[in-house]
Design a protein around this motif. Structure first.
Motif, PDB file in Angstrom:
ATOM      1  N   GLN A 158       7.417  13.327  -1.285  1.00 16.20           N
ATOM      2  CA  GLN A 158       7.278  12.419  -0.151  1.00 16.20           C
ATOM      3  C   GLN A 158       8.390  12.686   0.866  1.00 16.20           C
ATOM      4  O   GLN A 158       9.416  13.283   0.541  1.00 16.20           O
ATOM      5  N   LEU A 237       4.491   8.478   2.622  1.00 18.85           N
ATOM      6  CA  LEU A 237       3.829   9.023   1.437  1.00 18.85           C
ATOM      7  C   LEU A 237       2.922  10.180   1.851  1.00 18.85           C
ATOM      8  O   LEU A 237       1.701  10.081   1.878  1.00 18.85           O
ATOM      9  N   ASN A 239       2.665  13.137   0.368  1.00 20.71           N
ATOM     10  CA  ASN A 239       2.066  13.902  -0.745  1.00 20.71           C
ATOM     11  C   ASN A 239       1.890  15.372  -0.353  1.00 20.71           C
ATOM     12  O   ASN A 239       0.898  16.008  -0.704  1.00 20.71           O
ATOM     13  N   ASN A 284       5.895   6.164 -10.649  1.00 21.03           N
ATOM     14  CA  ASN A 284       5.866   6.272  -9.194  1.00 21.03           C
ATOM     15  C   ASN A 284       5.333   4.996  -8.554  1.00 21.03           C
ATOM     16  O   ASN A 284       5.828   4.551  -7.519  1.00 21.03           O
ATOM     17  N   GLN A 288       7.688   2.601  -5.942  1.00 20.88           N
ATOM     18  CA  GLN A 288       7.391   2.243  -4.559  1.00 20.88           C
ATOM     19  C   GLN A 288       7.683   0.759  -4.324  1.00 20.88           C
ATOM     20  O   GLN A 288       8.310   0.390  -3.325  1.00 20.88           O
ATOM     21  N   PHE A 298       7.505   1.757   3.872  1.00 20.06           N
ATOM     22  CA  PHE A 298       6.544   2.785   3.473  1.00 20.06           C
ATOM     23  C   PHE A 298       5.362   2.854   4.436  1.00 20.06           C
ATOM     24  O   PHE A 298       4.943   1.836   5.007  1.00 20.06           O
ATOM     25  N   GLN A 300       1.533   5.488   4.816  1.00 20.29           N
ATOM     26  CA  GLN A 300       0.738   6.552   4.187  1.00 20.29           C
ATOM     27  C   GLN A 300      -0.114   7.234   5.260  1.00 20.29           C
ATOM     28  O   GLN A 300      -1.183   6.766   5.618  1.00 20.29           O
TER      29      GLN A 300
END
Length: 339
Positions: A158, A237, A239, A284, A288, A298, A300
């Motif tokens: 991340q 996030l 990924n 994980n 978070q 956060f 995404q």
């Protein structure tokens, strides 16, 4: 065997005879025929080591004490490079190592780290438990190492930042980001027009604190344990890369084991690897929430635009050329067309 007169009188002649006859068998059962070392670079508290301890106990029990696996976590036997050399020479029998680092010896081993290739864990395991993983293990075998069938999980990486969330590829333009010393990372962030800077991990906290760089990228477990949330406000996030650990064995040490012992060891190593994957996924999710309560923000982002940017920049074509058509075809068979 010498016993006192009082002890002789206490145990009686029959019990004493049984003890004398049985003693050598007790000693022999406790003496391991094979004592192998397993090294890794993760803390003792990480799921990898918790599962490794279970695995070692199960192997010892099923082999009736013939095989004793000694675990050395936290890079106790040396750095990744040092330990890899020891595994190759036979000084250490087993080692778990990221494919991204193993690629210095086996170039194909870093293919799982191709940027924005894997959308989720289901796709990762489809590839790494399938044809792509089998291909990489064949390449590892050429380096005189044996890789177990199941790769262990390190997690998706991340992106953190002290200045802004990373929501779209343009947010990475000119972004000063710390990366490991690796052509794959540098190549990817240059494709995003970022300013990647290679910094040793033990210097990352200070580099972020003093604004030498604005951000970094790592799995959540590392972000948490290194307390990077203290010097980074945002966690996107993304990924963007998936990283795992190959469970490697020295070939000579592996082939020295009798077939029955080898089968037992492989069975429990692979089973432990699958359990560790489940542990890391849960960890994980919890991390978070934990980091959010400590003030980390956060988001995404959609991976599609990032993948498109890499494609247009020629990143996928470049690495297809480096890995070769066969490896790339196996990757795309699992994740879809990239280049």
């Amino acid at each position: 065997m010498i016993l006192s007169r009082r002890r002789l009188l206490t145990v009686g002649s029959t019990a004493f005879a049984g003890a004398v006859v049985g003693a050598p068998f007790i000693v022999r059962a406790q003496q391991a025929e094979f004592t192998y070392k397993y090294a890794n670079n993760l803390p003792d508290s990480h799921p990898m080591n918790a599962r490794a301890r279970e695995m070692a106990a199960a192997i010892k029990a099923e082999t009736n004490g013939r095989f004793d696996l000694q675990i050395f976590p936290s890079s106790q036997l040396g750095s990744d490079t040092d330990t890899l050399s020891q595994v190759r020479s036979g000084g250490v029998e087993f080692f778990t190592l990221s494919g991204l680092i193993l690629s210095t010896l086996v170039p194909a081993a870093s293919i799982n780290g191709i940027g924005f290739a894997f959308p989720d864990y289901a796709t990762v395991w489809k590839a790494m438990d399938g044809e792509l993983g089998a291909y990489v293990r064949q390449q590892i075998a050429k380096a005189n190492l044996v890789a177990m069938d199941k790769i262990w999980d390190n997690g998706f990486r991340q992106t953190t930042s002290s200045t802004k969330p990373i929501s779209a590829p343009d947010d990475l333009k000119g972004f000063k980001i710390r990366v490991p010393v690796s052509p794959l990372w540098t190549s990817m962030y240059k494709a995003f027009d970022s300013a990647p800077t290679s910094i040793n991990f033990n210097e990352v906290y200070t580099a972020l604190q003093t604004k030498v760089v604005d951000g970094q990228e790592n799995p959540l477990a590392i972000i948490s344990t290194a307390k990077l949330n203290e010097v980074q406000k945002y966690c996107s996030l993304t990924n963007h890369m998936w990283d795992g650990f190959w469970f490697l064995a020295n070939r000579r040490a592996w082939e020295r084991l009798p077939d029955d012992v080898r089968a037992i060891v492989a069975k429990h190593v692979n089973a432990a690897g699958v359990k560790e994957r489940e542990d890391v996924a849960k960890l994980n999710g919890n991390l978070q929430q934990e980091l959010a309560t400590k003030g980390m923000v956060f988001n995404q982002p959609d991976p599609g635009p990032f993948r498109d940017k890499l494609r247009k920049a020629g990143f996928y074509s470049e690495w297809k050329g480096k890995y070769g058509d066969e490896a790339w075809a196996l990757l795309e068979r699992a994740v879809g067309t990239l280049a």
